[in-house]
Design a protein around this motif. Structure first.
Motif, PDB file in Angstrom:
ATOM      1  N   ALA B  10       0.839  -1.206   0.000  1.00 39.46           N
ATOM      2  CA  ALA B  10       0.000   0.000   0.000  1.00 39.46           C
ATOM      3  C   ALA B  10       0.871   1.252   0.000  1.00 39.46           C
ATOM      4  N   SER B  13       2.173   1.791  -3.467  1.00 43.69           N
ATOM      5  CA  SER B  13       1.135   2.392  -4.316  1.00 43.69           C
ATOM      6  C   SER B  13       1.003   3.882  -4.046  1.00 43.69           C
ATOM      7  N   GLU B  16       4.026   5.648  -5.585  1.00 40.83           N
ATOM      8  CA  GLU B  16       3.865   5.694  -7.041  1.00 40.83           C
ATOM      9  C   GLU B  16       2.761   6.684  -7.421  1.00 40.83           C
ATOM     10  N   SER B  31      -8.325   8.998  -3.575  1.00 42.72           N
ATOM     11  CA  SER B  31      -9.096   8.636  -4.757  1.00 42.72           C
ATOM     12  C   SER B  31      -8.318   7.633  -5.620  1.00 42.72           C
ATOM     13  N   HIS B  32      -7.015   7.884  -5.785  1.00 45.28           N
ATOM     14  CA  HIS B  32      -6.152   7.026  -6.597  1.00 45.28           C
ATOM     15  C   HIS B  32      -6.103   5.610  -6.017  1.00 45.28           C
ATOM     16  N   LEU B  33      -6.050   5.509  -4.683  1.00 41.86           N
ATOM     17  CA  LEU B  33      -5.930   4.200  -4.033  1.00 41.86           C
ATOM     18  C   LEU B  33      -7.289   3.588  -3.715  1.00 41.86           C
ATOM     19  N   ASN B  34      -8.356   4.362  -3.962  1.00 38.46           N
ATOM     20  CA  ASN B  34      -9.695   3.891  -3.620  1.00 38.46           C
ATOM     21  C   ASN B  34      -9.809   3.657  -2.112  1.00 38.46           C
ATOM     22  N   TYR B  35      -9.214   4.591  -1.350  1.00 31.12           N
ATOM     23  CA  TYR B  35      -9.185   4.516   0.117  1.00 31.12           C
ATOM     24  C   TYR B  35     -10.107   5.580   0.683  1.00 31.12           C
ATOM     25  N   ARG B  39      -8.075   6.556   6.005  1.00 29.47           N
ATOM     26  CA  ARG B  39      -7.056   5.541   5.754  1.00 29.47           C
ATOM     27  C   ARG B  39      -5.868   6.140   4.970  1.00 29.47           C
ATOM     28  N   ALA B 405      -6.531  -7.407  -6.588  1.00 29.55           N
ATOM     29  CA  ALA B 405      -6.953  -7.157  -5.213  1.00 29.55           C
ATOM     30  C   ALA B 405      -8.304  -6.491  -5.235  1.00 29.55           C
ATOM     31  N   THR B 406      -8.943  -6.462  -4.106  1.00 28.48           N
ATOM     32  CA  THR B 406     -10.273  -5.820  -4.054  1.00 28.48           C
ATOM     33  C   THR B 406     -10.142  -4.333  -4.134  1.00 28.48           C
TER      34      THR B 406
END
Lengths: 406, 406
Positions: B10, B13, B16, B31-35, B39, B405-406
């Motif tokens: 994580a 990611s 990056e 938004s990029h990590l969908n978090y 988090r 991954a989800t």
């Protein structure tokens, strides 16, 4: 088509994992999804309960507990695949595991216009369904391949050079006359590439499918996905120039490989050989039937006719010259040849190979494999089925968020 | 280079995400990590504490709370970028945000062999570091672009046609004489493509970079990633045939675009024009210096010399003819031209454009943008820095598992 509860993103990934794996088991899915075995089990249990997945008996044991093979449940419906060429059409009904349940191919002329052609295609699809004792409402989704550039969003052909009357025709609206199921349309060679990619379960990330028939087109798989280009016209190789001193093509340029080497050029050269006294065999067919097809030249070639052999060799060499440029640029691992040309005989492929290996750089061809499409005539309808199934699954996820995840 | 704790997947990611975003904030990362924002905040806090990330002042407020811009922390070290051409080299020291801190370019001859060339490159890199009051131990990673095919795993050139003495030379071992930092080597045009892709923060998923200098090469970005092909030779367009009746190339085939249109061909045609009495200007330079460079032909062209103009136009038209094939096949949204040819003057680009638009299909060129590389001479060293930084980050994750991954 039965209505099911919406899918979560994880469930979609699991179903796509089943679609794109050889003999998918819970273990394969757990590894594919980067999940614990417990979490994967729970996900699979839910999908079985919802009727999306089914188990089909134990796999060969690897010493531990048996691993059931998963597949998409047959009860979710069937897929219809249509592969329309300029002079022929293949239609098929496919199970959710992409097995072809029924298939039919026949000659067709896209010059008759979209209304007439799709009236016939709808009739063929209804017949295949009836033959399987299925109803239109059993259809989950429909995939259609067409021999021209497609706007994937609208599902319409855009200024197709071989099909002037088809510009912006709504294939979706047409099929709605018989089917409620959603319809996706793509270029025929893109679907053949998708079909081969599915056959390989993405084992080859970078390969090409070259179709040589009335026209010449190329399906591109790059980084494991079908590549459509910035505006959907990737793989449009029919008008690559192979001879700046060559004849003028209908596109306005000179020396296009399609004008010099595809089906119509082979037939025309056959006719010239017949009329010019270079082939008694072709002259006899021409006098009997009044016309010659590329297949006639192929038959003559297989019978050892020297003029026909020269025509087939020339066509293979020119397509090979085009392909050499593409291979230098794209450096694929494999090239699969498909289309009507595969019925011409082995001389075409031999000439094409020779031309590519001579003109491409050693580094690009050292591990390059050029052969006929393993799925053959079924590549297009299987690809159409994969497209339809993928899109049906994706649409079952409400407002899916794209993005990276842990 | 300071030693840091290993990164989690994580955290990688997130870093990056910072590298590949314009003005990255916590919101952008979430938004990029969908978090969730919470988090993402925790993740960023950890990376700041470990010294990987830094905040650089508030962004323009969008009404709510201020959003700090994140960047990779300067204290993690610097990157060295080397862009080696056949006749010149660019070297640079870059900050972790890819800002060029110091840069130097000079003429070099790869024909002197790898030992001599890299002795000089190491001296240049040491000088740049000294100039910035940095030590070799401050270097985080080194990226090197070379004008030939590279085996990316070993970092070695493989049978480079322009550099016979460089085959399998270990650039890694050579640089180890001065630097402890890890070294990655790639084809020069691939790194230019990576540099432009970073400049655009992946906003263009499908584009090409064409370098025309001593040779002709092409960097390919497909589905947002640099595409290297099945065996690493993708983009090798210098030997595409543009004239089956053309002159023989050193590769053994005839009519290769590189042999007919690259720097040496331009110089040779300039010399013929000078000796043939078609250009007084070129004749004078030739008699003064005993030799002519492609730049001389460019200068003559910009001064209005008719013979020089014809040479530049011919070169642009031939490269355009090659590019038309590539554009038909790949359907990119943009083509960026770089290399020594960009110093020749605007006539080259005009002729190239004309040739592409004439020979490519309308569908491929309707939205096609052909222009000079916006990063210009810095594209290679910036790409080399991006490559080194990406690989350093990836290596900081212990035994990273690839997978969905989800």
């Amino acid at each position: 088509m039965s209505r099911r509860a919406p899918l979560s993103a994880a469930e979609l990934s699991a179903l796509e994992g089943v679609l794109w794996s050889h003999g998918p088991s819970r273990d394969v899915l757990a590894s594919h999804l980067n999940y614990s075995r417990t979490r994967a089990n729970a996900l699979v249990a839910g999908l079985i309960e919802q009727g999306w997945l089914d188990e089909v008996g134990p796999q060969a044991s690897s010493g531990g507990r048996r691993a059931e093979t998963l597949q998409l449940h047959r009860s979710i419906g069937v897929l219809l695949g249509v592969d329309l060429g300029a002079t022929s059409v293949e239609v098929a009904v496919l199970a959710p595991d992409l097995q072809v349940l029924a298939r039919h191919g026949e000659a067709i002329d896209v010059g008759d216009g979209p209304g007439a052609v799709f009236t016939r295609i709808r009739a063929l699809l209804r017949q295949l369904l009836a033959q399987l004792q299925l109803k239109a409402s059993d259809v989950l989704g429909i995939g259609v391949g067409v021999p021209g550039p497609v706007d994937f969003g609208s599902g319409q052909l855009v200024e197709p050079p071989l099909m002037p009357r088809w510009d912006r025709y709504s294939i979706r609206d047409d099929l709605r006359a018989d089917f409620d199921a959603p319809v996706w349309v793509d270029n025929d060679v893109n679907l053949m590439a998708l079909g081969e990619s599915w056959r390989l379960r993405r084992a080859l990330p970078n390969f090409l499918v070259i179709k040589v028939g009335t026209g010449i087109g190329c399906g591109v798989v790059c980084h494991g996905e079908v590549y459509r280009g910035a505006t959907g016209s990737a793989g449009d190789v029919g008008h690559l120039c192979v001879d700046p001193a060559g004849p003028r093509c209908r596109c306005g340029n000179v020396g296009c490989v399609e004008a010099m080497a595809a089906g119509p050029a082979i037939a025309r050269l056959g006719q010239e050989a017949a009329l010019g006294g270079q082939s008694d065999w072709l002259a006899q067919v021409l006098s009997e039937r009044g016309t010659l097809t590329p297949e006639d030249v192929g038959t003559a070639s297989r019978l050892g006719d020297a003029a026909a052999n020269a025509i087939v060799q020339r066509s293979g060499a020119l397509v090979g010259q085009m392909l050499a440029s593409v291979v230098n640029f794209f450096n694929p691992s494999h090239v699969f040849i498909c289309g009507g040309i595969t019925r011409i005989g082995p001389l075409f492929l031999a000439s094409l190979r020779q031309s590519v290996y001579q003109r491409s750089l050693a580094l690009s061809t050292r591990h390059l494999d050029i052969g006929l499409s393993p799925l053959g005539e079924q590549a297009g309808v299987i690809g159409a089925g994969v497209l339809a199934l993928q899109e049906v699954l994706r649409q079952s996820v409400p407002s899916r968020r794209e993005g990276m995840a842990t």
